[in-house]
Design a protein around this motif. Structure first.
Motif, PDB file in Angstrom:
ATOM      1  N   ALA A   1       0.856  -1.187   0.000  1.00 50.81           N
ATOM      2  CA  ALA A   1       0.000   0.000   0.000  1.00 50.81           C
ATOM      3  C   ALA A   1       0.891   1.236   0.000  1.00 50.81           C
ATOM      4  N   THR A   2       0.606   2.158  -0.908  1.00 51.73           N
ATOM      5  CA  THR A   2       1.345   3.423  -0.957  1.00 51.73           C
ATOM      6  C   THR A   2       0.399   4.557  -0.632  1.00 51.73           C
ATOM      7  N   LEU A   3       0.716   5.276   0.436  1.00 52.41           N
ATOM      8  CA  LEU A   3      -0.061   6.445   0.817  1.00 52.41           C
ATOM      9  C   LEU A   3       0.640   7.674   0.263  1.00 52.41           C
ATOM     10  N   ARG A   4      -0.017   8.358  -0.633  1.00 51.07           N
ATOM     11  CA  ARG A   4       0.529   9.588  -1.195  1.00 51.07           C
ATOM     12  C   ARG A   4      -0.029  10.747  -0.374  1.00 51.07           C
ATOM     13  N   THR A   5       0.845  11.388   0.374  1.00 56.14           N
ATOM     14  CA  THR A   5       0.414  12.431   1.296  1.00 56.14           C
ATOM     15  C   THR A   5       1.007  13.781   0.907  1.00 56.14           C
ATOM     16  N   SER A   6       0.540  14.812   1.558  1.00 58.13           N
ATOM     17  CA  SER A   6       1.041  16.161   1.317  1.00 58.13           C
ATOM     18  C   SER A   6       2.484  16.325   1.762  1.00 58.13           C
ATOM     19  N   GLN A   7       3.014  15.385   2.528  1.00 61.20           N
ATOM     20  CA  GLN A   7       4.405  15.451   2.984  1.00 61.20           C
ATOM     21  C   GLN A   7       5.308  14.437   2.282  1.00 61.20           C
ATOM     22  N   GLY A   8       4.757  13.673   1.357  1.00 64.34           N
ATOM     23  CA  GLY A   8       5.521  12.655   0.652  1.00 64.34           C
ATOM     24  C   GLY A   8       4.831  11.306   0.734  1.00 64.34           C
ATOM     25  N   ALA A   9       5.376  10.343   0.021  1.00 64.48           N
ATOM     26  CA  ALA A   9       4.768   9.018  -0.045  1.00 64.48           C
ATOM     27  C   ALA A   9       5.343   8.092   1.020  1.00 64.48           C
ATOM     28  N   VAL A  10       4.489   7.190   1.502  1.00 65.03           N
ATOM     29  CA  VAL A  10       4.900   6.132   2.428  1.00 65.03           C
ATOM     30  C   VAL A  10       4.330   4.827   1.899  1.00 65.03           C
ATOM     31  N   THR A  11       5.180   3.818   1.748  1.00 66.62           N
ATOM     32  CA  THR A  11       4.746   2.505   1.260  1.00 66.62           C
ATOM     33  C   THR A  11       5.005   1.461   2.331  1.00 66.62           C
ATOM     34  N   PHE A  12       4.031   0.561   2.513  1.00 65.22           N
ATOM     35  CA  PHE A  12       4.262  -0.556   3.423  1.00 65.22           C
ATOM     36  C   PHE A  12       3.825  -1.864   2.789  1.00 65.22           C
ATOM     37  N   ARG A  13       4.477  -2.924   3.226  1.00 69.94           N
ATOM     38  CA  ARG A  13       4.121  -4.282   2.803  1.00 69.94           C
ATOM     39  C   ARG A  13       3.140  -4.850   3.822  1.00 69.94           C
ATOM     40  N   ALA A  14       1.988  -5.296   3.346  1.00 69.85           N
ATOM     41  CA  ALA A  14       0.981  -5.867   4.231  1.00 69.85           C
ATOM     42  C   ALA A  14       1.379  -7.280   4.636  1.00 69.85           C
ATOM     43  N   GLU A  15       1.264  -7.577   5.915  1.00 69.32           N
ATOM     44  CA  GLU A  15       1.605  -8.907   6.422  1.00 69.32           C
ATOM     45  C   GLU A  15       0.352  -9.788   6.385  1.00 69.32           C
ATOM     46  N   VAL A  16       0.001 -10.202   5.168  1.00 71.31           N
ATOM     47  CA  VAL A  16      -1.258 -10.920   4.966  1.00 71.31           C
ATOM     48  C   VAL A  16      -1.253 -12.280   5.643  1.00 71.31           C
ATOM     49  N   ASP A  17      -0.074 -12.864   5.836  1.00 77.40           N
ATOM     50  CA  ASP A  17      -0.002 -14.179   6.468  1.00 77.40           C
ATOM     51  C   ASP A  17      -0.187 -14.094   7.977  1.00 77.40           C
ATOM     52  N   LYS A  18       0.210 -12.985   8.576  1.00 79.09           N
ATOM     53  CA  LYS A  18       0.140 -12.831  10.025  1.00 79.09           C
ATOM     54  C   LYS A  18      -1.146 -12.153  10.493  1.00 79.09           C
ATOM     55  N   ALA A  19      -1.717 -11.313   9.675  1.00 82.26           N
ATOM     56  CA  ALA A  19      -2.899 -10.542  10.071  1.00 82.26           C
ATOM     57  C   ALA A  19      -3.889 -10.464   8.908  1.00 82.26           C
ATOM     58  N   PRO A  20      -4.439 -11.608   8.494  1.00 77.89           N
ATOM     59  CA  PRO A  20      -5.300 -11.618   7.307  1.00 77.89           C
ATOM     60  C   PRO A  20      -6.583 -10.801   7.447  1.00 77.89           C
ATOM     61  N   CYS A  21      -7.194 -10.819   8.636  1.00 79.06           N
ATOM     62  CA  CYS A  21      -8.425 -10.031   8.814  1.00 79.06           C
ATOM     63  C   CYS A  21      -8.135  -8.542   8.668  1.00 79.06           C
ATOM     64  N   THR A  22      -7.046  -8.121   9.281  1.00 81.69           N
ATOM     65  CA  THR A  22      -6.684  -6.710   9.285  1.00 81.69           C
ATOM     66  C   THR A  22      -6.263  -6.245   7.900  1.00 81.69           C
TER      67      THR A  22
END
Length: 219
Positions: A65-86
């Motif tokens: 997921a990449t969040l494009r914000t007014s201060q710059g972009a932040v990307t994170f890798r989702a831990e689908v194996d550890k937190a599938p509901c979330t």
């Protein structure tokens, strides 16, 4: 990190905040064992986009997921194996533009080091109209780059989440569901800008406004 539909965001770590902490927050319930995910209707329902229906096959697909914000972009890798509901919930909301046009409403710069986002009301009281159980809490830690859920006590997850911009000690009560892969410098720039102390020293609204323009999901 607590959200505050009735009050107390991060109260377990930063007392006092001028509001009662749910008693259960100090002793979180054991994490739910996830074979299927249940999303329970809840109020309020801010910027309502519906309620997810869990699909295990889709939930297992890795994504970033990449969040494009007014201060710059932040990307994170989702831990689908550890937190599938979330991770399934976050993707559900992101793909329906739930986070677009919102802002990160809370920054902490003392004792704990997080930037909190995901509330369309910008008050710390917002909810997507459903809640779901905690996950991935056994042995949970919160080093810099962790993405985790904010909550109002055990099993009250909704849309609010936080980025850890510096190694932080918190009780294992907040579902970790992602790791920042790009943009930690952006988070630290936001933190260096400070906050307004509206919740007490080192805890308030970011001085550098963090407006989320868009959240993009990619494989």
């Amino acid at each position: 990190m607590l959200r505050k539909p009735h009050a107390a965001l991060l109260a377990a770590a930063l007392l006092p905040l001028g509001a009662a902490v749910p008693a259960a927050a100090a002793a979180p319930a054991p994490p739910a064992q996830t074979t299927a995910c249940t999303y329970t209707p809840a109020v309020p329902a801010d910027k309502f986009k519906g309620i997810p229906v869990f699909d295990a096959a889709k939930a297992a697909r890795p994504y970033k997921a990449t969040l494009r914000t007014s201060q710059g972009a932040v990307t994170f890798r989702a831990e689908v194996d550890k937190a599938p509901c979330t991770t399934y919930s976050f993707k559900f909301l992101a793909q329906r533009a739930y986070f677009d046009g919102t802002h990160c409403h809370r920054l902490t710069t003392a004792r704990i080091y997080v930037l909190q986002c995901g509330d369309p009301t910008g008050t710390g009281s917002g909810s997507p109209g459903y809640s779901f159980p905690d996950e991935n809490l056994t042995g949970a830690t919160y080093p810099a780059g962790t993405v985790a859920m904010a909550n109002a006590g055990p099993n009250t997850n909704g849309s609010q989440f936080f980025f850890v911009w510096k190694d932080t000690k918190l009780p294992p009560a907040y579902t970790p569901f992602g790791k920042v892969t790009a943009g930690l410098g952006t988070l630290r720039k936001i933190a260096a800008g400070g906050e307004d102390d509206q919740n007490g020293p080192g805890d308030g609204f970011p001085t550098l406004p963090v407006d989320i323009k868009r959240v993009r999901i990619s494989s």
